[in-house]
Design an enzyme around this catalytic site. Structure first.
Site, PDB file in Angstrom:
ATOM      1  N   PHE A  34      -3.710 -24.560   3.717  1.00 14.68           N
ATOM      2  CA  PHE A  34      -2.618 -23.825   3.078  1.00 14.68           C
ATOM      3  C   PHE A  34      -3.094 -22.895   1.974  1.00 14.68           C
ATOM      4  O   PHE A  34      -2.497 -21.860   1.724  1.00 14.68           O
ATOM      5  CB  PHE A  34      -1.566 -24.792   2.514  1.00 14.68           C
ATOM      6  CG  PHE A  34      -2.116 -25.855   1.585  1.00 14.68           C
ATOM      7  CD1 PHE A  34      -2.385 -25.584   0.257  1.00 14.68           C
ATOM      8  CD2 PHE A  34      -2.353 -27.132   2.063  1.00 14.68           C
ATOM      9  CE1 PHE A  34      -2.890 -26.562  -0.590  1.00 14.68           C
ATOM     10  CE2 PHE A  34      -2.845 -28.126   1.227  1.00 14.68           C
ATOM     11  CZ  PHE A  34      -3.124 -27.838  -0.107  1.00 14.68           C
ATOM     12  N   CYS A  35      -4.171 -23.242   1.287  1.00 17.79           N
ATOM     13  CA  CYS A  35      -4.622 -22.500   0.116  1.00 17.79           C
ATOM     14  C   CYS A  35      -5.440 -21.276   0.528  1.00 17.79           C
ATOM     15  O   CYS A  35      -6.415 -21.404   1.281  1.00 17.79           O
ATOM     16  CB  CYS A  35      -5.457 -23.407  -0.780  1.00 17.79           C
ATOM     17  SG  CYS A  35      -6.300 -22.560  -2.135  1.00 17.79           S
ATOM     18  N   PRO A  36      -5.107 -20.083   0.046  1.00 17.88           N
ATOM     19  CA  PRO A  36      -5.883 -18.907   0.431  1.00 17.88           C
ATOM     20  C   PRO A  36      -7.319 -18.935  -0.079  1.00 17.88           C
ATOM     21  O   PRO A  36      -8.206 -18.337   0.534  1.00 17.88           O
ATOM     22  CB  PRO A  36      -5.106 -17.741  -0.193  1.00 17.88           C
ATOM     23  CG  PRO A  36      -4.338 -18.356  -1.314  1.00 17.88           C
ATOM     24  CD  PRO A  36      -3.986 -19.733  -0.853  1.00 17.88           C
ATOM     25  N   PHE A  37      -7.562 -19.644  -1.178  1.00 21.38           N
ATOM     26  CA  PHE A  37      -8.913 -19.697  -1.731  1.00 21.38           C
ATOM     27  C   PHE A  37      -9.786 -20.658  -0.919  1.00 21.38           C
ATOM     28  O   PHE A  37     -10.953 -20.376  -0.649  1.00 21.38           O
ATOM     29  CB  PHE A  37      -8.853 -20.078  -3.208  1.00 21.38           C
ATOM     30  CG  PHE A  37      -8.009 -19.121  -3.998  1.00 21.38           C
ATOM     31  CD1 PHE A  37      -8.497 -17.872  -4.346  1.00 21.38           C
ATOM     32  CD2 PHE A  37      -6.703 -19.439  -4.343  1.00 21.38           C
ATOM     33  CE1 PHE A  37      -7.710 -16.964  -5.034  1.00 21.38           C
ATOM     34  CE2 PHE A  37      -5.909 -18.535  -5.034  1.00 21.38           C
ATOM     35  CZ  PHE A  37      -6.408 -17.296  -5.381  1.00 21.38           C
ATOM     36  N   GLY A  39      -9.048 -21.114   2.124  1.00 24.55           N
ATOM     37  CA  GLY A  39      -9.060 -20.422   3.405  1.00 24.55           C
ATOM     38  C   GLY A  39     -10.236 -19.484   3.574  1.00 24.55           C
ATOM     39  O   GLY A  39     -10.828 -19.384   4.649  1.00 24.55           O
TER      40      GLY A  39
END
Length: 318
Positions: A34-37, A39
């Site tokens: 879920f986390c773009p970082f 990701g």
């Protein structure tokens, strides 16, 4: 990079240092979908083909209580989430406290763990993606047998160009969406929202100037991993959840929309680490101050638009 550790909640150890030499089957990655970082770290691992050198376990997208992110009880409990294969932990905080028992948070992902010393190496996403870019290259097959060895998302010849774009992309867009979404007042929200949409236009103009398909033209770089990680979440959750509703990628930014579709549908690795259910349920069910009833939106439909014949003509023209 230096290891600062629990005093700041930021571990900054370096793969390849005397403390953390690069070895096969020594390190383990904890991440989320879920986390773009997290990701962008998962994207680096995927695109470099590091699966057998760096196993990964994935936390559930919710709930997030006082104990932080949770692992599922088994691999069937929540699709895409995995048990902690190293320690069978219930919470991610247990991993942090194996390094420092007195540490009280935050307990963030991604987290790079050293199995030999039972220590945290690093929990800063940009550090980890930069290290994974080259750290395991000596373990990959020679270039003639494995093209992933030659993949470099931060090539020396492009350092200055990448650094210049990072200088606005990261604060104005990657973290800018959070500044707008968690703005404490109307007065803080308005300018923060405008900055995000200015950054989207800046990204669109940059793509147009370099004539694609990537931010710097023909070379896929870390800029694309960072931009994708924000864009893929934009229409899906940021528009409504963070009140970033001055426009959508699919309707108002045709250059960005085609760029996003190209990465998702045509570049192997991007779609494989994208999970819309994890993304939507994390934001909608964990931010009770923004969404107190934790209702997850049905839309948009589709999560990302399909690749079309017109898109394929564009790709072949590059």
């Amino acid at each position: 990079m230096s290891k600062t550790g629990p005093a700041t909640g930021s571990w900054r150890g370096t793969l390849g240092s005397s403390e953390f030499p690069v070895e096969a089957d020594r390190y383990h990655l904890y991440a989320s979908l879920f986390c773009p970082f997290a990701g962008r770290v998962l994207l680096t691992r995927e695109l470099k083909g590091l699966h057998k050198f760096l196993p990964v376990d994935i936390v559930r997208p919710f709930p997030k209580g006082t104990e932080g992110w949770r692992f599922p009880a088994d691999n069937d409990e929540y699709p895409g989430a995995t048990v902690d294969r190293l320690f069978h932990s219930t919470f991610l905080n247990e991993i942090y406290r194996k390094d420092t028992p007195s540490y009280n948070g935050p307990f963030s992902v991604p987290l790079l763990w050293d199995k030999k010393t039972n220590k945290i190496v690093n929990n800063e996403s940009e550090d980890i993606m930069r290290m994974l870019n080259t750290a395991f290259d000596d373990f990959l097959l020679p270039p003639g047998n494995n093209t992933k060895k030659t993949v470099n998302f931060y090539p020396p010849a492009l350092h200055s160009s990448i650094d210049a774009i990072n200088a606005w992309l990261v604060p104005e867009l990657n973290t800018g969406v959070y500044k707008a979404g968690f703005a404490p007042t109307q007065e803080a929200y308005g300018p923060a929202c405008e900055i995000v949409f200015s950054a989207l236009q800046h990204a669109s103009d940059t793509l147009s100037d370099h004539k694609g398909p990537y931010m710097l033209g023909s070379q896929l770089t870390e800029l694309d991993l960072k931009l994708y990680s924000t864009l893929i979440r934009f229409d899906t959750i940021y528009v409504q959840h963070f009140k970033l509703n001055l426009g959508t990628i699919r309707h108002d930014y045709p250059v960005l929309n085609r760029y996003l579709k190209h990465l998702y549908w045509k570049v192997e690795g991007f779609r494989q680490v994208t999970d819309f259910m994890h993304i939507k349920e994390n934001y909608s069910k964990c931010h009770k101050d923004l969404n107190p009833k934790a209702i997850t939106p049905l839309g948009p439909r589709p999560n990302i638009e399909p690749w079309t014949e017109e898109d394929e003509k564009w790709r072949k023209s590059l």
